[in-house]
Write a protein that holds these residues in place. Structure first.
Motif, PDB file in Angstrom:
ATOM      1  N   GLY A 322       6.752  24.527  18.391  1.00  0.00           N
ATOM      2  CA  GLY A 322       7.336  23.768  19.578  1.00  0.00           C
ATOM      3  C   GLY A 322       6.467  22.615  19.603  1.00  0.00           C
ATOM      4  O   GLY A 322       5.671  21.960  18.983  1.00  0.00           O
ATOM      5  N   ASP A 323       6.552  22.227  20.987  1.00  0.00           N
ATOM      6  CA  ASP A 323       5.757  21.114  21.345  1.00  0.00           C
ATOM      7  C   ASP A 323       4.280  21.222  21.376  1.00  0.00           C
ATOM      8  O   ASP A 323       3.491  20.449  21.088  1.00  0.00           O
ATOM      9  N   ALA A 324       3.882  22.393  21.249  1.00  0.00           N
ATOM     10  CA  ALA A 324       2.472  22.716  20.991  1.00  0.00           C
ATOM     11  C   ALA A 324       1.830  22.088  19.864  1.00  0.00           C
ATOM     12  O   ALA A 324       0.487  21.897  19.398  1.00  0.00           O
ATOM     13  N   GLY A 325       2.883  22.106  18.894  1.00  0.00           N
ATOM     14  CA  GLY A 325       2.293  21.740  17.473  1.00  0.00           C
ATOM     15  C   GLY A 325       2.612  20.413  16.997  1.00  0.00           C
ATOM     16  O   GLY A 325       2.283  19.754  15.875  1.00  0.00           O
ATOM     17  N   HIS A 326       3.979  20.025  17.526  1.00  0.00           N
ATOM     18  CA  HIS A 326       4.416  18.614  17.228  1.00  0.00           C
ATOM     19  C   HIS A 326       5.571  18.207  18.283  1.00  0.00           C
ATOM     20  O   HIS A 326       6.510  18.645  18.606  1.00  0.00           O
ATOM     21  N   HIS A 327       4.741  17.244  19.088  1.00  0.00           N
ATOM     22  CA  HIS A 327       5.424  16.651  20.250  1.00  0.00           C
ATOM     23  C   HIS A 327       6.173  15.375  19.849  1.00  0.00           C
ATOM     24  O   HIS A 327       5.321  14.561  19.688  1.00  0.00           O
ATOM     25  N   LEU A 328       7.598  15.238  19.712  1.00  0.00           N
ATOM     26  CA  LEU A 328       8.198  14.115  19.314  1.00  0.00           C
ATOM     27  C   LEU A 328       8.617  13.208  20.416  1.00  0.00           C
ATOM     28  O   LEU A 328       8.643  13.433  21.350  1.00  0.00           O
ATOM     29  N   HIS A 329       8.614  11.843  19.907  1.00  0.00           N
ATOM     30  CA  HIS A 329       9.319  10.788  20.766  1.00  0.00           C
ATOM     31  C   HIS A 329      10.981  11.492  21.098  1.00  0.00           C
ATOM     32  O   HIS A 329      11.314  11.838  20.058  1.00  0.00           O
ATOM     33  N   PRO A 330      11.491  11.109  22.261  1.00  0.00           N
ATOM     34  CA  PRO A 330      12.723  11.765  22.412  1.00  0.00           C
ATOM     35  C   PRO A 330      13.790  11.139  21.607  1.00  0.00           C
ATOM     36  O   PRO A 330      15.009  11.429  22.034  1.00  0.00           O
ATOM     37  N   LEU A 331      13.710  10.031  21.257  1.00  0.00           N
ATOM     38  CA  LEU A 331      14.895   9.082  20.667  1.00  0.00           C
ATOM     39  C   LEU A 331      15.759   9.765  20.028  1.00  0.00           C
ATOM     40  O   LEU A 331      16.842   9.390  19.761  1.00  0.00           O
ATOM     41  N   ALA A 332      15.248  10.694  18.972  1.00  0.00           N
ATOM     42  CA  ALA A 332      16.146  11.310  18.013  1.00  0.00           C
ATOM     43  C   ALA A 332      16.903  12.827  18.680  1.00  0.00           C
ATOM     44  O   ALA A 332      17.772  13.384  17.749  1.00  0.00           O
ATOM     45  N   GLY A 333      16.267  13.296  19.710  1.00  0.00           N
ATOM     46  CA  GLY A 333      16.881  14.344  20.359  1.00  0.00           C
ATOM     47  C   GLY A 333      16.490  15.594  19.318  1.00  0.00           C
ATOM     48  O   GLY A 333      17.361  16.522  19.385  1.00  0.00           O
ATOM     49  N   GLN A 334      15.296  15.509  18.393  1.00  0.00           N
ATOM     50  CA  GLN A 334      15.327  16.363  17.576  1.00  0.00           C
ATOM     51  C   GLN A 334      13.990  17.485  18.044  1.00  0.00           C
ATOM     52  O   GLN A 334      13.763  18.435  17.167  1.00  0.00           O
ATOM     53  N   GLY A 335      13.432  17.613  19.138  1.00  0.00           N
ATOM     54  CA  GLY A 335      12.312  18.245  19.485  1.00  0.00           C
ATOM     55  C   GLY A 335      12.589  19.780  19.562  1.00  0.00           C
ATOM     56  O   GLY A 335      11.811  20.475  18.947  1.00  0.00           O
ATOM     57  N   TYR A 336      13.670  20.333  19.990  1.00  0.00           N
ATOM     58  CA  TYR A 336      13.991  21.381  20.275  1.00  0.00           C
ATOM     59  C   TYR A 336      14.543  22.253  18.902  1.00  0.00           C
ATOM     60  O   TYR A 336      14.308  23.114  18.360  1.00  0.00           O
ATOM     61  N   ASN A 337      15.301  21.270  18.019  1.00  0.00           N
ATOM     62  CA  ASN A 337      15.559  21.523  16.856  1.00  0.00           C
ATOM     63  C   ASN A 337      14.532  21.975  15.975  1.00  0.00           C
ATOM     64  O   ASN A 337      14.438  22.760  15.164  1.00  0.00           O
ATOM     65  N   LEU A 338      13.252  21.202  15.986  1.00  0.00           N
ATOM     66  CA  LEU A 338      12.186  21.419  15.487  1.00  0.00           C
ATOM     67  C   LEU A 338      11.430  22.889  15.668  1.00  0.00           C
ATOM     68  O   LEU A 338      11.218  23.699  14.898  1.00  0.00           O
ATOM     69  N   ALA A 339      11.586  23.258  16.952  1.00  0.00           N
ATOM     70  CA  ALA A 339      11.275  24.588  17.455  1.00  0.00           C
ATOM     71  C   ALA A 339      12.021  25.857  16.886  1.00  0.00           C
ATOM     72  O   ALA A 339      11.612  26.638  16.685  1.00  0.00           O
ATOM     73  N   LEU A 340      13.363  25.156  16.826  1.00  0.00           N
ATOM     74  CA  LEU A 340      14.155  26.386  16.111  1.00  0.00           C
ATOM     75  C   LEU A 340      14.098  26.811  14.504  1.00  0.00           C
ATOM     76  O   LEU A 340      13.775  27.774  14.308  1.00  0.00           O
ATOM     77  N   ALA A 341      13.505  25.575  14.046  1.00  0.00           N
ATOM     78  CA  ALA A 341      13.241  25.774  12.545  1.00  0.00           C
ATOM     79  C   ALA A 341      11.839  26.419  12.530  1.00  0.00           C
ATOM     80  O   ALA A 341      11.641  27.186  11.470  1.00  0.00           O
ATOM     81  N   ASP A 342      11.031  26.277  13.438  1.00  0.00           N
ATOM     82  CA  ASP A 342       9.483  26.859  13.463  1.00  0.00           C
ATOM     83  C   ASP A 342       9.881  28.483  13.473  1.00  0.00           C
ATOM     84  O   ASP A 342       9.298  29.085  12.674  1.00  0.00           O
ATOM     85  N   ALA A 343      10.778  28.639  14.544  1.00  0.00           N
ATOM     86  CA  ALA A 343      10.999  30.193  14.505  1.00  0.00           C
ATOM     87  C   ALA A 343      11.810  30.746  13.288  1.00  0.00           C
ATOM     88  O   ALA A 343      11.443  31.790  12.742  1.00  0.00           O
TER      89      ALA A 343
END
Length: 439
Positions: A322-343
């Protein structure tokens, strides 16, 4: 799966007349009580029988698991999360999607514009939103209320064999006898084969580790809120790249949209202090008349933007998600999607290790996780930060060239590739992202 004995917090054995405290153990410890931490605990409970979730949330009178992460001031929490199609498949497989208390809003069209609103002759000569995707039959993503998602996650967590320890403020970690031992001032915690840090963009575990990470300076602030629209959004997500930062609207209900407006921090301070009427005027002037008059409803919130990237996502007994490992700019709305893929990917890594008789802390888990995440995270970080830099900070001619590039993409086969990536399960592949539980 590996089975571990979960001992009570204090077991005393008499050895030569002395009392000795025996430290209990658990295979997986997840630190962080936000949407990422609870989701991670639910996902990994399908790969391990010994998962512990550790959160600093205060104790509550309600059932502990359900009350675990109820945000403060829920009545003013109008934040939303955008979840792509693969993320939806994952949450369906985990039994969360169908239990959302509020139905998600599908996104069937994406429209992107570059530059200020056209005026005069330019308004008649050019199409304002020059880049569009549309698929009415298969939504590309969904907008979910954070509070609704949290409720569904906590309900699901209550059905899983996950131990919850709260309140516990974790400040660091060290390796002791081949296990991860967390530093916690107010609690004695188990030792873990593997700790996953889901403790947010300002992760204490990341800051206390020796792992390199790169955090941008605070130059921009994101203002988020909910807007009431004069015209129907028709399940369209809008993004306009302005000279000072993008403004994005996500459909969130009947003539409602979630606003994410990025601007320099000094300008954000000014507009946050403005009246609702002044804010509405500024918002309408920035976005345009595509949706008619718009007005803010409820609270406005501001978040400092400091994108963070880690070349290595952990060590053998400590991983970041999640954001602890990769905090994105929100312009693409992909932050939580990366966290889902992490899990999702980590769940597969642990399941593979268990089939070989290995614990979650084995080096192969960390290596597999790193390989499985590095491409998507690097690509999304480069695209979001790079695009924001070009549009917000580059000289105007460069931004104009980028705007012309959007028009070219709109007429090229690359558009279908971008649409596939936006749906998920392309740059990162995992069982859960395909709608299946880990093997």
């Amino acid at each position: 799966m590996l089975w571990h004995n979960i001992l009570s917090q204090h077991i005393f054995n008499l050895v030569a007349g002395n009392q000795v405290t025996v430290q209990m153990e658990s295979e997986i410890g997840i630190v962080g009580g936000g949407l990422t931490g609870v989701m991670m605990a639910v996902a990994l409970s399908h790969s391990s029988d010994s998962v512990t979730l550790i959160t600093k949330a205060p104790l509550a009178k309600a059932p502990p698991t359900k009350a675990l992460l109820s945000p403060k001031n829920r009545q003013d929490d109008n934040r939303t999360t955008t979840i792509h199609a693969a993320g939806k498949a994952m949450l369906e497989a985990l039994g969360i999607w169908e239990n959302l208390p509020k139905p998600p809003v599908p996104i069937t069209r994406i429209m992107v514009a570059e530059g200020l609103i056209p005026a005069g002759l330019a308004e008649r000569r050019q199409q304002d939103f020059g880049l569009t995707w549309h698929d009415a039959e298969q939504p590309m993503a969904y907008v979910v209320d954070n509070a609704a998602l949290l409720d569904a996650l906590c309900d699901n967590l209550a059905t899983r064999s996950v131990r919850v320890i709260q309140p516990a403020t974790v400040t660091g970690v060290k390796t002791v006898a081949g296990k991860a031992r967390l530093a916690c001032a107010n609690r004695e915690l188990p030792d873990f084969d593997l700790v996953i840090a889901c403790d947010g963009a300002k992760s204490p575990l990341r800051d206390s580790s020796d792992l390199r990470h790169f955090t941008a300076s605070h130059r921009q602030t994101a203002i988020v809120g909910s807007l009431r629209l004069e015209r129907d959004h028709e399940n369209t997500a809008f993004q306009r790249f302005l000279p000072d930062g993008p403004i994005a609207l996500m459909p969130s209900g009947d003539r409602l949209a979630s606003l994410v407006w990025t601007m320099p921090k000094t300008a954000a301070d000014t507009i946050m202090a403005a009246s609702d009427e002044a804010f509405n005027q500024a918002c309408n002037a920035a976005f345009g008349t595509q949706l008619g008059a718009m007005e803010i409803i409820g609270a406005r919130l501001a978040w400092p933007l400091q994108p963070t990237w880690m070349p290595r996502l952990g060590t053998d007994h400590l991983l970041f998600a999640g954001d602890a490992g990769h905090h994105l700019h929100p312009l693409a709305g992909q932050g939580y999607n990366l966290a889902l893929a992490d899990a999702a990917i980590l769940a597969d890594c642990i399941s593979r290790a268990h089939r070989r008789g290995l614990a979650a802390g084995h080096p192969s888990v960390r290596q597999d996780y790193q390989r499985g995440r590095q491409v998507e995270i690097a690509a999304m970080t480069a695209v979001t930060s790079g695009l924001n830099m070009i549009m917000s900070y580059a000289p105007n001619p460069v931004a104009k060239i980028a705007g012309m590039g959007m028009s070219l993409i709109n007429a090229s086969p690359a558009k279908n590739l971008f649409r596939s990536i936006a749906r998920g399960n392309v740059l990162a592949r995992a069982s859960l992202l395909s709608g299946r539980l880990p093997d």
